[in-house]
Design a protein around this motif. Structure first.
Motif, PDB file in Angstrom:
ATOM      1  N   GLY A 115       0.846  -1.187   0.000  1.00 27.58           N
ATOM      2  CA  GLY A 115       0.000   0.000   0.000  1.00 27.58           C
ATOM      3  C   GLY A 115       0.883   1.239   0.000  1.00 27.58           C
ATOM      4  N   ARG A 150      -5.471  -4.310  -5.093  1.00 24.80           N
ATOM      5  CA  ARG A 150      -6.472  -4.185  -4.021  1.00 24.80           C
ATOM      6  C   ARG A 150      -6.948  -2.740  -3.898  1.00 24.80           C
ATOM      7  N   LYS A 190     -17.430  -1.430   3.647  1.00 24.15           N
ATOM      8  CA  LYS A 190     -16.696  -0.177   3.901  1.00 24.15           C
ATOM      9  C   LYS A 190     -17.579   0.743   4.741  1.00 24.15           C
ATOM     10  N   PRO A 235     -11.558   7.273   4.402  1.00 26.93           N
ATOM     11  CA  PRO A 235     -10.726   6.766   3.295  1.00 26.93           C
ATOM     12  C   PRO A 235      -9.923   7.858   2.599  1.00 26.93           C
ATOM     13  N   TYR A 275      -6.271   7.408   1.407  1.00 22.61           N
ATOM     14  CA  TYR A 275      -5.849   7.099   0.020  1.00 22.61           C
ATOM     15  C   TYR A 275      -5.015   8.213  -0.611  1.00 22.61           C
ATOM     16  N   THR A 306      -1.257   7.942   2.688  1.00 23.55           N
ATOM     17  CA  THR A 306      -1.880   8.244   3.982  1.00 23.55           C
ATOM     18  C   THR A 306      -1.397   9.624   4.438  1.00 23.55           C
ATOM     19  N   PHE A 365      11.436   6.951   5.235  1.00 22.26           N
ATOM     20  CA  PHE A 365      10.400   5.931   5.035  1.00 22.26           C
ATOM     21  C   PHE A 365      10.786   4.580   5.618  1.00 22.26           C
TER      22      PHE A 365
HETATM   23  P1  FAD Z   1      -0.378   0.608   4.973  1.00 24.10           P
HETATM   24  O1  FAD Z   1       0.644   0.945   3.947  1.00 24.10           O
HETATM   25  O2  FAD Z   1      -0.408  -0.781   5.491  1.00 24.10           O
HETATM   26  O3  FAD Z   1      -0.205   1.636   6.181  1.00 24.10           O
HETATM   27  C1  FAD Z   1      -0.775   1.399   7.487  1.00 24.10           C
HETATM   28  C2  FAD Z   1      -0.311   2.518   8.422  1.00 24.10           C
HETATM   29  O4  FAD Z   1       1.122   2.509   8.531  1.00 24.10           O
HETATM   30  C3  FAD Z   1      -0.694   3.912   7.920  1.00 24.10           C
HETATM   31  O5  FAD Z   1      -1.031   4.721   9.011  1.00 24.10           O
HETATM   32  C4  FAD Z   1       0.597   4.428   7.292  1.00 24.10           C
HETATM   33  O6  FAD Z   1       0.689   5.856   7.318  1.00 24.10           O
HETATM   34  C5  FAD Z   1       1.650   3.784   8.189  1.00 24.10           C
HETATM   35  N1  FAD Z   1       2.933   3.626   7.482  1.00 24.10           N
HETATM   36  C6  FAD Z   1       3.202   2.791   6.448  1.00 24.10           C
HETATM   37  N2  FAD Z   1       4.489   2.928   6.062  1.00 24.10           N
HETATM   38  C7  FAD Z   1       5.032   3.869   6.866  1.00 24.10           C
HETATM   39  C8  FAD Z   1       6.324   4.485   6.956  1.00 24.10           C
HETATM   40  N3  FAD Z   1       7.325   4.182   6.127  1.00 24.10           N
HETATM   41  N4  FAD Z   1       6.521   5.427   7.904  1.00 24.10           N
HETATM   42  C9  FAD Z   1       5.501   5.790   8.740  1.00 24.10           C
HETATM   43  N5  FAD Z   1       4.260   5.257   8.709  1.00 24.10           N
HETATM   44  C10 FAD Z   1       4.035   4.320   7.774  1.00 24.10           C
HETATM   45  N6  FAD Z   1      -5.240   2.365  -4.630  1.00 24.10           N
HETATM   46  C11 FAD Z   1      -5.184   2.341  -5.987  1.00 24.10           C
HETATM   47  O7  FAD Z   1      -4.175   1.966  -6.578  1.00 24.10           O
HETATM   48  N7  FAD Z   1      -6.273   2.713  -6.734  1.00 24.10           N
HETATM   49  C12 FAD Z   1      -7.440   3.134  -6.167  1.00 24.10           C
HETATM   50  O8  FAD Z   1      -8.392   3.464  -6.875  1.00 24.10           O
HETATM   51  C13 FAD Z   1      -7.522   3.165  -4.740  1.00 24.10           C
HETATM   52  N8  FAD Z   1      -8.671   3.557  -4.132  1.00 24.10           N
HETATM   53  C14 FAD Z   1      -8.775   3.438  -2.765  1.00 24.10           C
HETATM   54  C15 FAD Z   1     -10.007   3.688  -2.147  1.00 24.10           C
HETATM   55  C16 FAD Z   1     -10.179   3.461  -0.790  1.00 24.10           C
HETATM   56  C17 FAD Z   1     -11.522   3.621  -0.177  1.00 24.10           C
HETATM   57  C18 FAD Z   1      -9.065   3.083  -0.003  1.00 24.10           C
HETATM   58  C19 FAD Z   1      -9.211   2.852   1.475  1.00 24.10           C
HETATM   59  C20 FAD Z   1      -7.833   2.883  -0.595  1.00 24.10           C
HETATM   60  C21 FAD Z   1      -7.672   3.051  -1.976  1.00 24.10           C
HETATM   61  N9  FAD Z   1      -6.453   2.784  -2.610  1.00 24.10           N
HETATM   62  C22 FAD Z   1      -6.378   2.766  -3.988  1.00 24.10           C
HETATM   63  C23 FAD Z   1      -5.306   2.340  -1.824  1.00 24.10           C
HETATM   64  C24 FAD Z   1      -4.670   3.427  -0.969  1.00 24.10           C
HETATM   65  O9  FAD Z   1      -3.899   4.274  -1.760  1.00 24.10           O
HETATM   66  C25 FAD Z   1      -3.887   2.724   0.164  1.00 24.10           C
HETATM   67  O10 FAD Z   1      -4.863   2.219   1.065  1.00 24.10           O
HETATM   68  C26 FAD Z   1      -2.928   3.652   0.873  1.00 24.10           C
HETATM   69  O11 FAD Z   1      -1.837   3.977   0.044  1.00 24.10           O
HETATM   70  C27 FAD Z   1      -2.399   3.052   2.178  1.00 24.10           C
HETATM   71  O12 FAD Z   1      -1.967   1.742   2.000  1.00 24.10           O
HETATM   72  P2  FAD Z   1      -2.449   0.588   3.017  1.00 24.10           P
HETATM   73  O13 FAD Z   1      -3.926   0.705   3.157  1.00 24.10           O
HETATM   74  O14 FAD Z   1      -1.892  -0.675   2.544  1.00 24.10           O
HETATM   75  O15 FAD Z   1      -1.854   0.995   4.434  1.00 24.10           O
END
Ligand code: FAD
Length: 393
Positions: free
Chosen positions: A141, A165, A208, A364, A368, A371, A389
């Motif tokens: 993500g 996903r 959701k 969301p 998205y 974050t 990162f």
């Molecule tokens: P994770 O990466 O698992 O992060 C979990 C937590 O850990 C977060 O708080 C994050 O800030 C923190 N974290 C992670 N890495 C670090 C770091 N290095 N340093 C500090 N903190 C960190 N994606 C697409 O490609 N296309 C879409 O159309 C799309 N639509 C979406 C619509 C919805 C409703 C949602 C919920 C997501 C969508 N996304 C889409 C994906 C979205 O971009 C990701 O959910 C987002 O990038 C975060 O990834 P993750 O959910 O895997 O969270």
């Protein structure tokens, strides 16, 4: 619709061109009169109202800043203000358009060949076809640059294998922009995959709590063949994906602005109408303080969003600018909507009163397009020159 709403307190319209003002009025009118009355029902059902597509198509907002190919060619400010007006009434509606337009169409516009632009953009601009944009994977993500979907060269094209996903619109999109790792170069490439490609399937993500109208899906790509002419020639590394994300983050920043405007307008009306202890809720000092806090947030968010657009128009906007704007504005919107929820008392938790829906829809958006924290880290890297990162070895 006009004269201006309560949230237009600092006369933001003065900063817009006559064309941008007219676009704002047009989108606001259609959204308030034709879209607002049906969205709560669809939000509750978590279904997409396909019959609104012709209304959105008539607004001519898809394709935003892209010039030619039947696209509107708005200024980025115009496109941003249209995004806010969509989100002011319904955030799901604006997300549907953003995924289609500011992610998928923009990727084709910025990274596609001349033939691809001519082939795909005109029907996408009219919403005769719908697009989605697949970067995120189940295991990647925030760390999307490590994605593991693969692209293998074969005679006449590529075989794409992997999973995606969270992809908005993916359960019904005609055109899927998919990012995969070229197994020869190990770089990220982009591909246009068509809905009926053998081996492609998308399953809706259920339950959701926000943006319930948007159909997010898990995509499975099992040995999907993509012909050579559908590889995007301008996506040759993750940096190319970031170029699209920097622009789309400006657009995403305008969603929380629109949401907060709608919530403030709603609260402003409600506090004057509802009475407790023999007086309108607006007569109590603490409620006025909360209302003014919300109003101040909205004015500041509008100005930060506007400045981002101007930096982009001057050609000097950096990824750090866009990330700070998206993250900070969304944070302020969260605070604004949370205050609004308090001010409505029990009605603040009913989707019928707009605010509860807005409250959930912001979650969301907070996550998205990077974050909140990841966007701050992008800006942090830019202002310090140090990437933070990865944990220290
Ligand atoms: P994770 O990466 O698992 O992060 C979990 C937590 O850990 C977060 O708080 C994050 O800030 C923190 N974290 C992670 N890495 C670090 C770091 N290095 N340093 C500090 N903190 C960190 N994606 C697409 O490609 N296309 C879409 O159309 C799309 N639509 C979406 C619509 C919805 C409703 C949602 C919920 C997501 C969508 N996304 C889409 C994906 C979205 O971009 C990701 O959910 C987002 O990038 C975060 O990834 P993750 O959910 O895997 O969270």
């Amino acid at each position: 619709v006009f004269p201006p709403c309560a949230s237009d307190y600092y006369q933001f319209d003065d900063l817009l061109t006559p064309e941008e003002q007219a676009l704002r009025v047009k989108v606001r009118e259609v959204m308030e009169k034709e879209i607002a009355p049906i969205m709560t029902e669809y939000w509750e059902k978590a279904e997409f109202p396909f019959h609104v597509i012709p209304k959105l198509s008539a607004l001519r907002v898809a394709g935003g800043t892209i010039k030619g190919y039947g696209c509107p060619g708005f200024s980025i400010t115009g496109s941003a203000i249209a995004t806010a007006e969509l989100a002011r009434v319904d955030a799901s509606c604006s997300t549907f358009i953003l995924v289609h337009s500011s992610l998928a169409m923009l990727t084709i516009g910025l990274c596609g060949s001349e033939e691809q632009k001519q082939k795909y953009l005109p029907s996408l601009a009219q919403l005769r076809t719908v697009a989605c944009w697949g970067l995120t994977e189940p295991g990647y993500g925030s760390d999307a640059s490590s994605l593991t979907t693969t692209a293998t060269k074969v005679a006449g094209g590529w075989i794409i294998e992997g999973q995606k996903r969270w992809i908005g619109n993916s359960t019904f999109a005609d055109v899927l922009v998919i990012f995969a790792r070229n197994i020869t170069t190990n770089q990220i490439n982009g591909y246009i995959v068509k809905k009926d490609a053998p081996g492609l399937s998308a399953t809706k993500i259920e339950n959701k709590i926000g943006l319930r109208i948007v159909q997010n899906g898990d995509i499975l790509l099992k040995k999907v063949f993509v012909p050579d002419e559908d590889r995007l020639p301008g996506v040759n590394s993750f940096q190319d994906t970031n170029k699209v994300l920097a622009v789309s983050r400006v657009m995403v920043a305008w969603q929380p602005i629109g949401i907060a405007m709608g919530v403030y307008d709603m609260c402003h009306r409600y506090l004057k109408e509802r009475k407790q202890f023999g007086a309108p809720l607006a007569a109590f000092q603490i409620n006025q303080v909360k209302l003014v806090q919300m109003l101040g947030n909205v004015q500041a968010m509008l100005l930060v969003g506007w400045r981002l657009c101007k930096l982009y128009e001057k050609g000097v906007m950096t990824p750090g600018h866009a990330s700070l704007g998206k993250a900070w504005i969304t944070l302020k919107a969260r605070e604004t909507v949370s205050l609004g929820r308090e001010l409505l008392g029990g009605n603040g938790i009913l989707a019928d009163f707009l605010i509860a829906k807005a409250f959930c829809d912001l979650e969301p958006i907070y996550t998205y397009e990077g974050t909140h924290d990841i966007n701050y880290l992008i800006t942090g890297r830019e202002i310090t020159g140090i990437a933070s990162f990865k944990p220290p070895a």
